[in-house]
Design a protein around this motif. Sequence first.
Motif, PDB file in Angstrom:
ATOM      1  N   MET A   1       0.841  -1.201   0.000  1.00 44.93           N
ATOM      2  CA  MET A   1       0.000   0.000   0.000  1.00 44.93           C
ATOM      3  C   MET A   1       0.876   1.250   0.000  1.00 44.93           C
ATOM      4  O   MET A   1       1.895   1.303   0.674  1.00 44.93           O
ATOM      5  N   ASN A   2       0.438   2.262  -0.811  1.00 44.88           N
ATOM      6  CA  ASN A   2       1.220   3.490  -0.901  1.00 44.88           C
ATOM      7  C   ASN A   2       0.728   4.582   0.040  1.00 44.88           C
ATOM      8  O   ASN A   2      -0.044   5.446  -0.339  1.00 44.88           O
ATOM      9  N   LEU A   3       1.182   4.543   1.280  1.00 38.34           N
ATOM     10  CA  LEU A   3       0.787   5.574   2.232  1.00 38.34           C
ATOM     11  C   LEU A   3       1.688   6.782   2.061  1.00 38.34           C
ATOM     12  O   LEU A   3       2.814   6.673   1.597  1.00 38.34           O
ATOM     13  N   SER A   4       1.175   7.942   2.456  1.00 44.69           N
ATOM     14  CA  SER A   4       2.055   9.113   2.449  1.00 44.69           C
ATOM     15  C   SER A   4       3.139   8.882   3.487  1.00 44.69           C
ATOM     16  O   SER A   4       2.892   8.236   4.513  1.00 44.69           O
ATOM     17  N   PRO A   5       4.353   9.393   3.231  1.00 42.11           N
ATOM     18  CA  PRO A   5       5.457   9.138   4.167  1.00 42.11           C
ATOM     19  C   PRO A   5       5.120   9.602   5.585  1.00 42.11           C
ATOM     20  O   PRO A   5       5.428   8.914   6.558  1.00 42.11           O
ATOM     21  N   ALA A   6       4.447  10.761   5.718  1.00 40.84           N
ATOM     22  CA  ALA A   6       4.127  11.280   7.054  1.00 40.84           C
ATOM     23  C   ALA A   6       3.166  10.341   7.771  1.00 40.84           C
ATOM     24  O   ALA A   6       3.282  10.102   8.976  1.00 40.84           O
ATOM     25  N   LEU A   7       2.209   9.792   7.029  1.00 42.84           N
ATOM     26  CA  LEU A   7       1.236   8.884   7.635  1.00 42.84           C
ATOM     27  C   LEU A   7       1.889   7.579   8.066  1.00 42.84           C
ATOM     28  O   LEU A   7       1.656   7.089   9.176  1.00 42.84           O
ATOM     29  N   SER A   8       2.747   7.034   7.207  1.00 49.86           N
ATOM     30  CA  SER A   8       3.368   5.772   7.622  1.00 49.86           C
ATOM     31  C   SER A   8       4.352   6.001   8.774  1.00 49.86           C
ATOM     32  O   SER A   8       4.514   5.144   9.640  1.00 49.86           O
ATOM     33  N   GLN A   9       4.926   7.188   8.827  1.00 49.07           N
ATOM     34  CA  GLN A   9       5.812   7.505   9.950  1.00 49.07           C
ATOM     35  C   GLN A   9       5.007   7.579  11.252  1.00 49.07           C
ATOM     36  O   GLN A   9       5.441   7.089  12.305  1.00 49.07           O
ATOM     37  N   LEU A  10       3.813   8.169  11.172  1.00 50.56           N
ATOM     38  CA  LEU A  10       2.943   8.269  12.347  1.00 50.56           C
ATOM     39  C   LEU A  10       2.536   6.879  12.830  1.00 50.56           C
ATOM     40  O   LEU A  10       2.597   6.560  14.027  1.00 50.56           O
ATOM     41  N   ILE A  11       2.115   6.018  11.886  1.00 46.01           N
ATOM     42  CA  ILE A  11       1.697   4.660  12.240  1.00 46.01           C
ATOM     43  C   ILE A  11       2.852   3.909  12.903  1.00 46.01           C
ATOM     44  O   ILE A  11       2.690   3.239  13.925  1.00 46.01           O
ATOM     45  N   ASP A  12       4.012   4.096  12.333  1.00 45.02           N
ATOM     46  CA  ASP A  12       5.211   3.459  12.878  1.00 45.02           C
ATOM     47  C   ASP A  12       5.495   3.933  14.299  1.00 45.02           C
ATOM     48  O   ASP A  12       5.791   3.144  15.195  1.00 45.02           O
ATOM     49  N   ALA A  13       5.365   5.258  14.508  1.00 39.82           N
ATOM     50  CA  ALA A  13       5.659   5.852  15.818  1.00 39.82           C
ATOM     51  C   ALA A  13       4.669   5.359  16.869  1.00 39.82           C
ATOM     52  O   ALA A  13       5.040   5.128  18.018  1.00 39.82           O
ATOM     53  N   LEU A  14       3.414   5.184  16.478  1.00 45.86           N
ATOM     54  CA  LEU A  14       2.389   4.760  17.442  1.00 45.86           C
ATOM     55  C   LEU A  14       2.646   3.357  17.970  1.00 45.86           C
ATOM     56  O   LEU A  14       2.165   2.974  19.031  1.00 45.86           O
ATOM     57  N   ARG A  15       3.442   2.597  17.226  1.00 48.32           N
ATOM     58  CA  ARG A  15       3.712   1.220  17.656  1.00 48.32           C
ATOM     59  C   ARG A  15       4.609   1.143  18.884  1.00 48.32           C
ATOM     60  O   ARG A  15       4.817   0.074  19.437  1.00 48.32           O
ATOM     61  N   CYS A  16       5.127   2.280  19.338  1.00 51.96           N
ATOM     62  CA  CYS A  16       5.916   2.249  20.578  1.00 51.96           C
ATOM     63  C   CYS A  16       4.995   2.147  21.793  1.00 51.96           C
ATOM     64  O   CYS A  16       5.451   1.890  22.908  1.00 51.96           O
ATOM     65  N   LEU A  17       3.693   2.350  21.601  1.00 52.28           N
ATOM     66  CA  LEU A  17       2.761   2.241  22.723  1.00 52.28           C
ATOM     67  C   LEU A  17       2.594   0.778  23.108  1.00 52.28           C
ATOM     68  O   LEU A  17       2.539  -0.089  22.235  1.00 52.28           O
ATOM     69  N   PRO A  18       2.512   0.490  24.422  1.00 47.42           N
ATOM     70  CA  PRO A  18       2.383  -0.910  24.837  1.00 47.42           C
ATOM     71  C   PRO A  18       1.083  -1.522  24.317  1.00 47.42           C
ATOM     72  O   PRO A  18       0.033  -0.896  24.389  1.00 47.42           O
ATOM     73  N   GLY A  19       1.188  -2.706  23.772  1.00 53.35           N
ATOM     74  CA  GLY A  19       0.013  -3.436  23.314  1.00 53.35           C
ATOM     75  C   GLY A  19      -0.537  -2.960  21.978  1.00 53.35           C
ATOM     76  O   GLY A  19      -1.600  -3.398  21.552  1.00 53.35           O
ATOM     77  N   VAL A  20       0.146  -2.034  21.318  1.00 52.87           N
ATOM     78  CA  VAL A  20      -0.345  -1.533  20.024  1.00 52.87           C
ATOM     79  C   VAL A  20       0.439  -2.176  18.883  1.00 52.87           C
ATOM     80  O   VAL A  20       1.627  -1.931  18.696  1.00 52.87           O
ATOM     81  N   GLY A  21      -0.262  -3.018  18.124  1.00 50.38           N
ATOM     82  CA  GLY A  21       0.353  -3.676  16.964  1.00 50.38           C
ATOM     83  C   GLY A  21       0.086  -2.864  15.718  1.00 50.38           C
ATOM     84  O   GLY A  21      -0.500  -1.780  15.790  1.00 50.38           O
ATOM     85  N   PRO A  22       0.481  -3.373  14.544  1.00 49.64           N
ATOM     86  CA  PRO A  22       0.330  -2.616  13.293  1.00 49.64           C
ATOM     87  C   PRO A  22      -1.110  -2.195  12.998  1.00 49.64           C
ATOM     88  O   PRO A  22      -1.358  -1.069  12.593  1.00 49.64           O
ATOM     89  N   LYS A  23      -2.055  -3.108  13.231  1.00 50.50           N
ATOM     90  CA  LYS A  23      -3.474  -2.804  12.936  1.00 50.50           C
ATOM     91  C   LYS A  23      -3.999  -1.674  13.813  1.00 50.50           C
ATOM     92  O   LYS A  23      -4.639  -0.744  13.324  1.00 50.50           O
ATOM     93  N   SER A  24      -3.751  -1.793  15.124  1.00 49.49           N
ATOM     94  CA  SER A  24      -4.233  -0.755  16.054  1.00 49.49           C
ATOM     95  C   SER A  24      -3.565   0.571  15.754  1.00 49.49           C
ATOM     96  O   SER A  24      -4.205   1.622  15.808  1.00 49.49           O
ATOM     97  N   ALA A  25      -2.277   0.536  15.421  1.00 57.98           N
ATOM     98  CA  ALA A  25      -1.545   1.769  15.139  1.00 57.98           C
ATOM     99  C   ALA A  25      -2.194   2.483  13.952  1.00 57.98           C
ATOM    100  O   ALA A  25      -2.403   3.698  13.970  1.00 57.98           O
TER     101      ALA A  25
END
Length: 198
Positions: A1-25
Motif C-alpha cells: 500500500m502506498n501511504l504518504s510518508p508522514a502517515l506511515s511515519q505516524l503509524i510506525d511511531a504509534l507502535r511504541c505504545l504498549p500493546g499496540v500492533g500494526p493494525k491498532s496503530a
Amino acid sequence: MNLSPALSQLIDALRCLPGVGPKSAQRIAYHLLQRDQAGAARLANSLVNALEKIHHCQKCNSFAEEPLCAICRSLKRDGHVLCVVESPADVLSIEQAGVYNGLYFVLMGRLSPLEGIGPDEIHLDRLRERVVDGVVEEVVLATNFTAEGEATAHYIGEMLTAIGLKVTRIARGLPSGGELEHVDSSTLAQAVIGRREL
Ligand SMILES: [Zn+2]
C-alpha cells in the motif's frame, strides 16, 4: 500500500505504545487525523512538554519536574522507612492504597540477565548510597511477584542485610473479596507460607 510518508511515519511511531500492533496503530492514526485533530495536537504537545520537563528525582529516582519529587520534599513522610519499587506507576499504586507513609526508591526496572539488565542498570549503587543516610532503618522490598521481581528482591535483600539494614518484603496476599477456590494455587500457597500470627 502506498501511504504518504508522514502517515506511515505516524503509524510506525504509534507502535511504541504498549500493546499496540500494526493494525491498532493504523486505526489510531486514522482516528486522530480524521476525527480528532485537536486531540492529536494536544497529545503531541503534551508529549513534547512531558519529555522536556520530567526528569528523575535526585533522591528517589521517580519522575519529577523539580530536582526532588513531591514525596521526597514532603515533611510529613517518615524517612525511617524506604520502599523499593520497580516503577513510578508502582509508587502511585502504593500511594493510592493509602497505608504507607515512608519514602521510596524507584529502580526503573528489575534485574533481567536475559535482557542484559544487571545491578548497574537498575541503579543499585544509588540505592546503596541512599540507604546509608543515617535515617533509613527499614527497607521494604515491593518489587513485583514475577520471577525477575523476586530475583531482584532477593539480590537487594542480600546486599542491604550485608550492610546491617532491616529488610522486609511485602506479603503476597489473596485479592480482597477473593474466594479460596477461585485463587490460583501459587497465590494460595504463598498466602499459606506467608501466614502471620493473629
Ligand atoms: Zn523523590
